[in-house]
Scaffold this active site. Structure first.
Site, PDB file in Angstrom:
ATOM      1  N   CYS A  62      -0.785   4.565   6.357  1.00 12.43           N
ATOM      2  CA  CYS A  62      -2.123   5.133   6.549  1.00 12.43           C
ATOM      3  C   CYS A  62      -3.200   4.074   6.320  1.00 12.43           C
ATOM      4  O   CYS A  62      -3.460   3.673   5.177  1.00 12.43           O
ATOM      5  CB  CYS A  62      -2.306   6.310   5.579  1.00 12.43           C
ATOM      6  SG  CYS A  62      -3.986   6.944   5.485  1.00 12.43           S
ATOM      7  N   CYS A  65      -6.139   5.145   4.139  1.00 10.23           N
ATOM      8  CA  CYS A  65      -5.751   5.142   2.721  1.00 10.23           C
ATOM      9  C   CYS A  65      -5.992   3.765   2.103  1.00 10.23           C
ATOM     10  O   CYS A  65      -6.458   3.642   0.970  1.00 10.23           O
ATOM     11  CB  CYS A  65      -4.274   5.514   2.563  1.00 10.23           C
ATOM     12  SG  CYS A  65      -3.847   7.186   3.085  1.00 10.23           S
TER      13      CYS A  65
END
Length: 310
Positions: A62, A65
């Site tokens: 991700c 993230c």
């Protein structure tokens, strides 16, 4: 009550008086930031009875993230014990993620007294994370302004060069964070570098390129292209017809004097609704787009436009 940091094996203890720790007794990273898995999740929930826990649910694949995590770590250090930052890799802990109801990442949950208080999803910029934390924790008294806040302030004060330099740094550090690229484009426009701004906007992902913030920057470029120059503006001096009023309002918008420009556009509508095929109303809507739906001037003048129309 303690929890073991899987990275170091060091016990993580709830800091004393988390809301106002002194600089001399500031907790260490090992006390404030911990990785979570099935071995210590229960300890973490028990720890939340003593000090709030910010649970960052993330995944290695991700990209947002990766942009958000450094912001959370930085703010955790700034708050010096007001809360613990716990990081949960959902790829390695899918059962825990399912129990927590994690459906997309990043997903940040505030846990206190063993229960969920609030959460947010997505890689929010630092300013918005600060605002979110501000709902639950007093801001650190000595917290410096973030680069994002410094850039926004510089742009508001007319220092476009400083704002642009700061946004360039933010984009370099967070290349996948589209809002920083949009704000960099806004600073470039303020420096009269519209072609560079448009190129930056054109390279955004489609969903960001077509969203309101990017549309607003494009609108501001269009206003600069359409607004009368100094010579034409001087030639309009003393005139009080619809054309003169409209062009003066357009120039005010292009110069960033949005309130005066909006007022002037409303006045054109009051006096001559049919002028230019209702161009004053259409331009008002474009200014709203440029400012954004939540801007105070948009809220105020959208209401006044509605009253005038109906």
């Amino acid at each position: 009550m303690s929890i073991v940091d899987p990275r170091s094996g060091a016990p993580l203890t709830a800091p004393q008086e988390p809301s106002s720790p002194s600089r001399d007794t500031a907790p260490s990273d090992e006390q404030l930031i911990v990785d979570v898995d099935h071995n210590n999740i229960q300890q973490l929930l028990e720890l939340s009875m003593q000090v709030p826990v910010l649970l960052d649910c993330w995944a290695p694949w991700c990209q947002p993230c990766k942009a958000l995590m450094p912001i959370l770590e930085k703010l955790t250090r700034e708050y010096r014990g007001a809360f613990i930052l716990a990081k949960l890799n959902i790829e390695d802990n899918q059962e825990i993620a399912a129990q927590l109801g994690v459906r997309s990442v990043p997903d940040v949950k505030l846990i206190s007294q063993g229960g969920l208080v609030d959460h947010f999803q997505g890689a929010l910029p630092e300013k918005e994370v600060r605002e979110w934390l501000g709902r639950y924790f007093p801001a650190p008294e000595d917290a410096p302004a973030s680069p994002e806040e410094q850039a926004a302030e510089a742009l508001a004060q007319g220092d476009a060069a400083t704002a642009r330099a700061l946004y360039e740094q933010l984009v370099q550090q967070n290349p996948d964070h589209a809002p920083y690229q949009v704000e960099l484009a806004r600073a470039l426009v303020a420096e009269s570098r519209s072609e560079e701004a448009l190129a930056l906007l054109d390279n955004l992902p489609p969903e960001e390129r077509d969203a309101a913030p990017a549309r607003g920057v494009r609108a501001s470029i269009e206003f600069r292209e359409e607004a009368p120059g100094d010579d034409e503006l001087a030639a309009l001096a003393g005139r009080d017809d619809s054309e003169a009023r409209y062009k003066r309002a357009l120039r005010q918008v292009a110069d960033g004097d949005y309130e005066s420009g909006l007022e002037g556009l409303l006045e054109v509508m009051r006096r001559d609704r049919g002028y230019g095929d209702d161009v004053a109303r259409k331009t008002l809507l474009r200014v709203f787009d440029a400012l954004g739906a939540d801007h105070p001037l948009t809220v105020t003048y959208r209401r006044r436009l509605f009253t005038l129309l109906y």
